[in-house]
Write a protein that holds these residues in place. Sequence first.
Motif, mmCIF file in Angstrom:
data_model
loop_
_atom_site.group_PDB
_atom_site.id
_atom_site.type_symbol
_atom_site.label_atom_id
_atom_site.label_comp_id
_atom_site.label_asym_id
_atom_site.label_seq_id
_atom_site.Cartn_x
_atom_site.Cartn_y
_atom_site.Cartn_z
ATOM 1 N N PRO A 128 86.613 14.188 58.769
ATOM 2 C CA PRO A 128 86.160 15.023 58.948
ATOM 3 C C PRO A 128 84.845 14.690 59.925
ATOM 4 N N GLU A 129 84.829 15.983 60.804
ATOM 5 C CA GLU A 129 83.631 15.780 62.430
ATOM 6 C C GLU A 129 82.975 15.081 61.904
ATOM 7 N N GLY A 130 81.931 14.456 62.530
ATOM 8 C CA GLY A 130 81.171 13.237 62.053
ATOM 9 C C GLY A 130 80.756 12.523 61.543
ATOM 10 N N THR A 131 81.764 12.296 60.788
ATOM 11 C CA THR A 131 82.009 10.872 59.920
ATOM 12 C C THR A 131 81.822 9.794 60.961
ATOM 13 N N ARG A 184 81.525 14.562 50.940
ATOM 14 C CA ARG A 184 81.048 15.117 51.833
ATOM 15 C C ARG A 184 81.748 15.266 52.769
ATOM 16 N N PRO A 185 82.460 16.425 52.792
ATOM 17 C CA PRO A 185 82.707 16.428 54.536
ATOM 18 C C PRO A 185 81.385 17.171 55.389
ATOM 19 N N ASP A 186 80.309 16.758 55.435
ATOM 20 C CA ASP A 186 79.802 16.705 56.579
ATOM 21 C C ASP A 186 78.784 15.556 56.526
ATOM 22 N N GLY A 187 78.620 15.128 57.750
ATOM 23 C CA GLY A 187 77.717 14.237 57.286
ATOM 24 C C GLY A 187 77.561 13.108 57.363
ATOM 25 N N LEU A 188 79.374 12.604 56.752
ATOM 26 C CA LEU A 188 79.825 11.456 55.412
ATOM 27 C C LEU A 188 79.644 10.323 56.291
#
Length: 256
Positions: free
Chosen positions: A127-130, A164-168
């Motif tokens: 995910p983006e941002g991981t 957790r697809p966001d902020g992982l």
Amino acid sequence: MASIGQLAACVAHEINNPLGFVLSNLHTLNKYVGRFLEMLEFYAGANSKAPGGLQQTARQKWRELKLDFITGDVVELFQQSIGGAERVKKIVSDLRCFSHVDDLGEGLVDVNCEIERTLSVLSSETPEGTRIGKSFCELPEVPGDAALLCQAFMNIIRNAFQARPDGLKLTIRTERQGDWVRVEFADNGPVIEDGIKHRIFEPFFTTREVGRGMGLGLSVAYDIIASCDGTIEAESPSEGGATFVIQLRTKGREDE
């Protein structure tokens, strides 16, 4: 799983052959274009000594063809194209290594190396941002099936991506503890409630919505680790998130 590994290896092989030609041609074409640019600059310099009318005509043609932009952009285009092809080459190599189709079943496994390969294969799913942190210690090789261990690592990492697809934030640690290798996957996803902790590795058990998962990933990982004579446990630290701890023997029982 063996069939999927065989298919992945065949696809990697088929991609690798034409990719070799593309990379070779790109490098050669880059060299040729470099010489064309050098010749253009030579003519541009020689043109400055030409009669005024010819100079003006040449400058007008240069602007018309947008050669100032092209000569600057063509170098970057080649760098991006070669970089992209090299990236594809690495993905293909990682996919083939990940499949371990050429290996003869069980052997000695470099755990750190297999985790790196798994992360590389999963790069498109990350995910983006991981943020992925790695703390690897020097480890002895462990007996087992590398392809199966890669599958177990993949299922645990993918579980974190889905949780957790966001902020992982995923932290992977390895260390040696006596005759065991300890691998820890810690994320900042949802905590594992005490009421379901005993069911987390059950086949088809999932906390996700219907249609978002079959509940087999962690079950398969559990069976693989058990087949390697290891253990896997799920924990929820006091600070939150979920942690999966794998313990693998550095030698088989028959060697003890």
